[in-house]
Design a protein around this motif. Sequence first.
Motif, short mmCIF file in Angstrom:
data_model
loop_
_atom_site.label_atom_id
_atom_site.label_comp_id
_atom_site.label_asym_id
_atom_site.label_seq_id
_atom_site.Cartn_x
_atom_site.Cartn_y
_atom_site.Cartn_z
N TYR A 399 -2.62 -6.37 -5.15
CA TYR A 399 -2.09 -7.44 -4.31
C TYR A 399 -3.15 -8.51 -4.08
O TYR A 399 -2.87 -9.71 -4.17
CB TYR A 399 -1.61 -6.86 -2.97
N ALA A 402 -3.44 -10.59 -7.09
CA ALA A 402 -2.29 -11.48 -7.26
C ALA A 402 -2.40 -12.69 -6.35
O ALA A 402 -2.13 -13.83 -6.77
CB ALA A 402 -1.00 -10.71 -6.97
N ILE A 413 4.98 -13.35 -4.57
CA ILE A 413 4.59 -11.95 -4.74
C ILE A 413 5.62 -11.05 -4.08
O ILE A 413 6.02 -11.27 -2.94
CB ILE A 413 3.21 -11.68 -4.11
#
Length: 508
Positions: A399, A402, A413
């Motif tokens: 995460y 990203a 996301i």
Amino acid sequence: MSTGKRVILFVLLLLLALPFSSVLAHGELPDLEGRVITVAVENAYPPFNVLNEETGEGEGWDYDTLGEICARLNCVPEYIETSWEGLIVAVSNGEYDVSANGITILAERAEIVDFSQCYHDVVQRMMVRLDEDRFSGAEEFVAGDYVVGTQVATTNYIAAVEMLGGDESRIVSYGDFGLAVQALMTGDIDAMVVDDVAGQGYVGLNADRIKLLSDDLIKQQLGMIFPQGSELVEPFNTALDSMMADGAMKVINDRWGMTTGPCGVQEDMALPDLGGRAVTVAVENAYPPFNVLNEETGEGEGWDYDTLGEICARLNCVPEYIETSWEGLIVAVSNGEYDVSANGITILAERAEIVDFSQCYHDVVQRMMVRLDEDRFSGAEEFVAGDYVVGTQVATTNYIAAVEMLGGDESRIVSYGDFGLAVQALMTGDIDAMVVDDVAGQGYVGLNADRIKLLSDDLIKQQLGMIFPQGSDLVELFNMALDSMMADGAMKVINDTWGMTTGPCGQD
């Protein structure tokens, strides 16, 4: 692995230990095309760097190692003397390209500099005058009214504070390590805290005046530092790997009296016996190749199972694998619900505030995973420029990568509680890509080679470590077992079994 095989492997490793670049058992190294590399040195920290009294020239482990690295990478090291007190900040500011200088890898330092892989481990110990008879170890020292010396802003100071239970009034800090040694020899202080490598260096120069006590205070790891984002980190790691592989690192270590630590190859070592103790291991069973349920048997398998099983075989413990979700796994270990978890967990400073990490056992690179027929984009730049959606697992470094890739735009996301769900969403077209570490990505591609693939872009490079409740007595024992597995080749066998090429924490 049998004792016979271990002996054969160790003999082979010794045969490889020929001088420097004459035997290169590694792949092609990057070419820096004669680039000048500025290297910060104190020239006051033997055996790492010191001025030769006769010639006035700098010498030591740093000079030999950086020289050998540049010989392999085609660069020219330019050594620049600077004081310890401002050295790390100066590298952070880009005033120097790199510094070795016996710098301990610490999370707070990693916030302003990038570290190489660990190249050596050290133990903090006490150094005293040769005729010291008032105390023989840390316990007697603490119980008395003695004063200890350290160098400013070092892990020696941290170890002294910890040894004294936080009583900083009994610590005298010096700007130069040599001044502290002089203060010890003249009786201004009663002892010094020093890492064992530097301590041996100073004792070697003053064997008639000082000695090291045997108590181990703190075990730590050393790494070279670079400005954050430096393009030199990966080439230097590659060069260090090659030096460990062909024996050049051992030659340099032996020259400067540094026995190879857990970052290198050691001869078989005596391991502690846990007496059949049960060790609870948290696993997701949904994160190949680390841990996954075998579809035919329903039993857990993967790198975690093989590695924890081998560690317990060496330490005489019994691993009890307990399935738990990723979302609560780190907190559960922190709370003492489990003794340990591997599970492909990235070493992060914020995680280290609630759990203790083992040494790094593998490095990973975050990459994008896409459908096999994806032709709209071929890398991160094209993905970001489009209107595509990326999937990750909740509360992971995937995460974080990203978010960084998208410049902070979290609206693109989608996070899932289970990594397998994110993979399913990718394959069914609910998302356009996933961010995944390359090891897990290879695991999922191996299970779904007809449907998904990994793109080549490297987003973020990170390191993996096992986690334990803070203060766990298992950390040091597991590190010792990991060291022995790297030394005798067992780690490579497990890595090869699960398609994990050994990263900078091991041997290629």
